[in-house]
Design a protein around this motif. Structure first.
Motif, PDB file in Angstrom:
ATOM      1  N   VAL A   1      48.714  17.282  68.658  1.00  0.00           N
ATOM      2  CA  VAL A   1      50.148  17.270  68.367  1.00  0.00           C
ATOM      3  C   VAL A   1      50.861  16.371  69.375  1.00  0.00           C
ATOM      4  N   ALA A   2      51.510  15.333  68.863  1.00  0.00           N
ATOM      5  CA  ALA A   2      52.252  14.412  69.725  1.00  0.00           C
ATOM      6  C   ALA A   2      53.510  15.104  70.235  1.00  0.00           C
ATOM      7  N   LEU A   3      53.701  15.076  71.560  1.00  0.00           N
ATOM      8  CA  LEU A   3      54.879  15.662  72.205  1.00  0.00           C
ATOM      9  C   LEU A   3      55.670  14.575  72.923  1.00  0.00           C
ATOM     10  N   ARG A   4      56.965  14.759  72.944  1.00  0.00           N
ATOM     11  CA  ARG A   4      57.846  13.844  73.683  1.00  0.00           C
ATOM     12  C   ARG A   4      59.052  14.637  74.159  1.00  0.00           C
ATOM     13  N   ALA A   5      59.562  14.263  75.319  1.00  0.00           N
ATOM     14  CA  ALA A   5      60.780  14.888  75.841  1.00  0.00           C
ATOM     15  C   ALA A   5      61.621  13.810  76.513  1.00  0.00           C
ATOM     16  N   ASP A   6      62.926  13.870  76.305  1.00  0.00           N
ATOM     17  CA  ASP A   6      63.819  12.885  76.911  1.00  0.00           C
ATOM     18  C   ASP A   6      64.456  13.375  78.201  1.00  0.00           C
TER      19      ASP A   6
ATOM     20  N   ALA B   1      44.759  17.727  60.475  1.00  0.00           N
ATOM     21  CA  ALA B   1      43.792  17.897  61.567  1.00  0.00           C
ATOM     22  C   ALA B   1      43.104  16.571  61.868  1.00  0.00           C
ATOM     23  N   VAL B   2      42.623  16.442  63.090  1.00  0.00           N
ATOM     24  CA  VAL B   2      41.851  15.271  63.489  1.00  0.00           C
ATOM     25  C   VAL B   2      40.606  15.180  62.610  1.00  0.00           C
ATOM     26  N   ASP B   3      40.063  16.331  62.254  1.00  0.00           N
ATOM     27  CA  ASP B   3      38.828  16.436  61.485  1.00  0.00           C
ATOM     28  C   ASP B   3      39.025  17.440  60.343  1.00  0.00           C
ATOM     29  N   PRO B   4      39.784  17.074  59.308  1.00  0.00           N
ATOM     30  CA  PRO B   4      40.175  18.037  58.269  1.00  0.00           C
ATOM     31  C   PRO B   4      39.024  18.721  57.535  1.00  0.00           C
ATOM     32  N   ASP B   5      37.863  18.101  57.463  1.00  0.00           N
ATOM     33  CA  ASP B   5      36.730  18.709  56.761  1.00  0.00           C
ATOM     34  C   ASP B   5      35.855  19.568  57.658  1.00  0.00           C
ATOM     35  N   ALA B   6      36.162  19.619  58.932  1.00  0.00           N
ATOM     36  CA  ALA B   6      35.339  20.379  59.876  1.00  0.00           C
ATOM     37  C   ALA B   6      35.500  21.884  59.663  1.00  0.00           C
ATOM     38  N   ASP B   7      34.461  22.618  59.997  1.00  0.00           N
ATOM     39  CA  ASP B   7      34.530  24.074  59.924  1.00  0.00           C
ATOM     40  C   ASP B   7      35.506  24.628  60.950  1.00  0.00           C
TER      41      ASP B   7
ATOM     42  N   LEU C   1      49.984  25.541  60.462  1.00  0.00           N
ATOM     43  CA  LEU C   1      50.254  25.546  61.895  1.00  0.00           C
ATOM     44  C   LEU C   1      51.726  25.190  62.064  1.00  0.00           C
ATOM     45  N   ASP C   2      52.548  26.179  62.448  1.00  0.00           N
ATOM     46  CA  ASP C   2      53.972  25.947  62.667  1.00  0.00           C
ATOM     47  C   ASP C   2      54.235  25.787  64.159  1.00  0.00           C
ATOM     48  N   LEU C   3      55.043  24.794  64.499  1.00  0.00           N
ATOM     49  CA  LEU C   3      55.387  24.490  65.887  1.00  0.00           C
ATOM     50  C   LEU C   3      56.889  24.640  66.076  1.00  0.00           C
ATOM     51  N   ALA C   4      57.282  25.314  67.146  1.00  0.00           N
ATOM     52  CA  ALA C   4      58.703  25.485  67.448  1.00  0.00           C
ATOM     53  C   ALA C   4      58.936  25.030  68.888  1.00  0.00           C
ATOM     54  N   PRO C   5      59.237  23.730  69.082  1.00  0.00           N
ATOM     55  CA  PRO C   5      59.501  23.234  70.432  1.00  0.00           C
ATOM     56  C   PRO C   5      60.900  23.629  70.904  1.00  0.00           C
ATOM     57  N   GLU C   6      61.032  23.863  72.195  1.00  0.00           N
ATOM     58  CA  GLU C   6      62.317  24.244  72.805  1.00  0.00           C
ATOM     59  C   GLU C   6      63.027  23.052  73.410  1.00  0.00           C
ATOM     60  N   GLY C   7      64.315  23.169  73.526  1.00  0.00           N
ATOM     61  CA  GLY C   7      65.122  22.230  74.305  1.00  0.00           C
ATOM     62  C   GLY C   7      64.902  20.776  73.951  1.00  0.00           C
ATOM     63  N   ALA C   8      64.598  19.966  74.959  1.00  0.00           N
ATOM     64  CA  ALA C   8      64.459  18.517  74.799  1.00  0.00           C
ATOM     65  C   ALA C   8      63.101  18.099  74.245  1.00  0.00           C
ATOM     66  N   LEU C   9      62.216  19.054  73.963  1.00  0.00           N
ATOM     67  CA  LEU C   9      60.905  18.716  73.410  1.00  0.00           C
ATOM     68  C   LEU C   9      61.026  18.309  71.953  1.00  0.00           C
TER      69      LEU C   9
END
Length: 130
Positions: free
Chosen positions: A88-93, A76-82, A56-64
């Protein structure tokens, strides 16, 4: 503070699987605790290969900001789950309207064969002033 708008209308259905993400996420600038939920679900009788990679690749823009731009099944929260789920923790200033581009790659398997899945989605992120 975090608000997720349009979660019910965010399922992006494909044959055999579904990537569930919100259409829009709302954050407050400078405050921690914003989360982007991402879930991959599969139809009954199908699985996501645990032997092949799930990326899972994430590409946040700008101040994100995100802690990590590349996640795998172990993140994953549940890596063994089907049907793995990610928070995903997000923050912006700075306040503004931004986007997070998401690219997911995994192998979808039936009883005898597997096929690669390569999907891209975009989530709008609205950041308000504190």
């Amino acid at each position: 503070m975090l608000a997720i708008a349009g979660l019910a209308a965010t399922a992006h259905a494909e044959p055999g699987w579904d990537l569930k993400i919100p259409d829009r996420v709302e954050l407050v600038a400078g405050e921690p605790g914003g989360t982007l939920p991402i879930a991959i679900s599969v139809e009954h009788g199908l699985t996501i290969s645990k032997d092949a990679g799930l990326v899972l690749d994430l590409a946040p823009e700008g101040a994100l900001e995100v802690k990590r731009r590349r996640l795998g099944r172990a993140d994953a929260v549940d890596p063994d789950a089907d049907s793995p789920r990610f928070q995903v923790a997000l923050r912006a200033d700075a306040a503004g309207d931004y986007r997070v581009r998401i690219h997911v790659v995994f192998w979808l398997c039936g009883q005898k064969t597997c096929r690669p899945v390569d999907a891209r989605r975009t989530v709008a992120v609205a950041v308000s002033a504190p």
